[in-house]
Every structure is written in structure tokens, then in C-alpha cells.
Write a protein that holds these residues in place. Structure first.
Motif, mmCIF file in Angstrom:
data_model
loop_
_atom_site.group_PDB
_atom_site.id
_atom_site.type_symbol
_atom_site.label_atom_id
_atom_site.label_comp_id
_atom_site.label_asym_id
_atom_site.label_seq_id
_atom_site.Cartn_x
_atom_site.Cartn_y
_atom_site.Cartn_z
ATOM 1 N N SER A 81 0.827 -1.216 0.000
ATOM 2 C CA SER A 81 0.000 0.000 0.000
ATOM 3 C C SER A 81 0.857 1.260 0.000
ATOM 4 O O SER A 81 0.546 2.232 -0.686
ATOM 5 C CB SER A 81 -0.917 0.011 1.223
ATOM 6 O OG SER A 81 -1.800 -1.076 1.193
ATOM 7 N N GLY A 82 1.946 1.252 0.765
ATOM 8 C CA GLY A 82 2.829 2.411 0.816
ATOM 9 C C GLY A 82 3.505 2.693 -0.506
ATOM 10 O O GLY A 82 3.564 3.840 -0.966
ATOM 11 N N LYS A 90 0.533 10.018 -3.580
ATOM 12 C CA LYS A 90 -0.200 10.178 -2.328
ATOM 13 C C LYS A 90 0.746 9.957 -1.154
ATOM 14 O O LYS A 90 1.908 9.599 -1.333
ATOM 15 C CB LYS A 90 -1.375 9.198 -2.272
ATOM 16 C CG LYS A 90 -2.402 9.417 -3.364
ATOM 17 C CD LYS A 90 -3.500 8.391 -3.292
ATOM 18 C CE LYS A 90 -4.497 8.570 -4.437
ATOM 19 N NZ LYS A 90 -5.498 7.499 -4.440
ATOM 20 N N ASN A 91 0.243 10.145 0.054
ATOM 21 C CA ASN A 91 1.058 9.986 1.250
ATOM 22 C C ASN A 91 1.302 8.497 1.521
ATOM 23 O O ASN A 91 0.375 7.769 1.884
ATOM 24 C CB ASN A 91 0.336 10.626 2.443
ATOM 25 C CG ASN A 91 1.189 10.632 3.692
ATOM 26 O OD1 ASN A 91 2.237 10.003 3.748
ATOM 27 N ND2 ASN A 91 0.738 11.347 4.708
ATOM 28 N N PRO A 92 2.555 8.021 1.385
ATOM 29 C CA PRO A 92 2.826 6.595 1.570
ATOM 30 C C PRO A 92 2.726 6.140 3.028
ATOM 31 O O PRO A 92 2.410 4.988 3.300
ATOM 32 C CB PRO A 92 4.239 6.413 1.023
ATOM 33 C CG PRO A 92 4.850 7.756 1.052
ATOM 34 C CD PRO A 92 3.734 8.747 0.906
ATOM 35 N N VAL A 93 2.988 7.044 3.973
ATOM 36 C CA VAL A 93 2.934 6.657 5.383
ATOM 37 C C VAL A 93 1.491 6.334 5.775
ATOM 38 O O VAL A 93 1.221 5.300 6.400
ATOM 39 C CB VAL A 93 3.523 7.768 6.279
ATOM 40 C CG1 VAL A 93 3.350 7.430 7.737
ATOM 41 C CG2 VAL A 93 4.986 8.000 5.954
ATOM 42 N N TRP A 94 0.569 7.221 5.421
ATOM 43 C CA TRP A 94 -0.822 6.985 5.757
ATOM 44 C C TRP A 94 -1.346 5.735 5.050
ATOM 45 O O TRP A 94 -2.092 4.947 5.626
ATOM 46 C CB TRP A 94 -1.660 8.215 5.409
ATOM 47 C CG TRP A 94 -3.100 8.066 5.759
ATOM 48 C CD1 TRP A 94 -4.155 8.034 4.891
ATOM 49 C CD2 TRP A 94 -3.669 7.893 7.061
ATOM 50 N NE1 TRP A 94 -5.333 7.867 5.573
ATOM 51 C CE2 TRP A 94 -5.060 7.776 6.914
ATOM 52 C CE3 TRP A 94 -3.125 7.823 8.334
ATOM 53 C CZ2 TRP A 94 -5.916 7.594 7.981
ATOM 54 C CZ3 TRP A 94 -3.996 7.644 9.406
ATOM 55 C CH2 TRP A 94 -5.362 7.530 9.216
ATOM 56 N N ALA A 95 -0.939 5.532 3.807
ATOM 57 C CA ALA A 95 -1.372 4.342 3.074
ATOM 58 C C ALA A 95 -0.813 3.075 3.721
ATOM 59 O O ALA A 95 -1.498 2.053 3.780
ATOM 60 C CB ALA A 95 -0.931 4.429 1.617
ATOM 61 N N ALA A 96 0.423 3.130 4.204
ATOM 62 C CA ALA A 96 1.014 1.968 4.870
ATOM 63 C C ALA A 96 0.276 1.653 6.167
ATOM 64 O O ALA A 96 0.042 0.485 6.495
ATOM 65 C CB ALA A 96 2.493 2.222 5.149
#
Length: 151
Positions: A81-82, A90-96
Motif C-alpha cells: 500500500s505504501g 499520495k502519502n505513503p505513510v498513511w497508506a502503509a
């Protein structure tokens, strides 16, 4: 005595061989610059298309991986997801975090909630802890001065 330089565009190009040469050279350079600019614009468009298609291919490949990893653990879901969010801008931290939440069991979800609560408490209590530290230092300095004054 001042030298008078005439603009080749406003003078008769047959007046002197030097003026004619300057006029031909100027026209040739303008033509070459226009052609180079056209080639650079075309190349830029092609490179943009290649980059977009590469990102689309990587994103669809990661989507396939994500579908295969659906049964996988929180780490795999978070990583996929990240990376996918990073490729999409998009923001990889929030996706992770969201991937870890969806891929994790109850223990992982409890750990994520505990980490969020700890961060909130740290943000709220850090000014209080700083005040306690400063008061402790102030008391230590006062005690040290009183002891040194008695000697």
C-alpha cells in the motif's frame, strides 16, 4: 569618431558582403533554434508519455500483488500500500498504516491504537514534563547556592 553599426534587417543586404553574411547567418541560426526547440518539445512529450505509462504499469502490477497479498500479513499489506501510494503521488505513510490495519489481526490493530494513544499523550504531556524538569533544575540550583553560602 564613433562607429555606426547598422541592423542587418533594416539595411540592404546587398550593400556589403559582411552585412549579407550576417543576415544569412542570423536567419540560419533562428531557423536552427526553432528546429531544435521543436525536437526538444517532441522529446519531452515522449518522455512524459513513457513516464506515465511506466507509473501506470507499476501501479497495476502492485494492484495485482496487493490482491495476491490480501491473505498476507500486515507487513506485506503495509509495504504494498505504501509503495502504491508513493507511485500515485499520495502519502505513503498513511497508506502503509491503512494497509497494516486492513492486513493485520486484532493484535496489530491494538498496537496501532496504542501507538496513536501514546503519541497523543506525549503531545499533551510534554509541556508539563518540560515544566517539571525546569522546576527541578531551579530547585537544584537554589539548593546548591544555599549549600555553597553556608561554607
Amino acid at each position: 569618431m564613433t562607429a555606426h553599426h547598422a541592423d542587418p534587417a533594416t539595411t540592404d543586404s546587398t550593400a556589403s558582403p559582411g552585412a549579407a553574411f550576417r543576415h544569412v547567418l542570423s536567419t540560419a541560426l533562428e531557423f536552427a533554434a526553432a528546429k531544435v526547440s521543436q525536437k526538444i518539445d517532441a522529446l519531452g512529450g515522449k518522455l512524459t508519455g513513457v513516464a506515465e505509462s511506466t507509473v501506470e504499469a507499476a501501479s497495476s502490477g502492485l494492484a495485482d500483488v496487493a490482491e495476491g497479498v490480501t491473505g498476507g500479513g500486515a507487513k506485506q499489506q503495509a509495504a504494498v500500500s505504501g509503495v502504491q501510494a508513493g507511485l500515485q503521488g499520495k502519502n505513503p505513510v498513511w497508506a502503509a498504516v491503512k494497509g497494516a490495519w486492513s492486513g493485520g489481526g486484532s493484535k496489530v490493530k491494538a498496537a496501532i491504537v496504542a501507538a496513536v494513544v501514546a503519541l497523543v499523550l506525549l503531545a499533551v504531556l510534554s509541556p508539563v514534563l518540560l515544566l517539571v524538569l525546569l522546576l527541578g533544575l531551579l530547585i537544584a540550583v537554589a539548593v546548591a547556592k544555599v549549600r555553597s553560602a553556608k561554607r
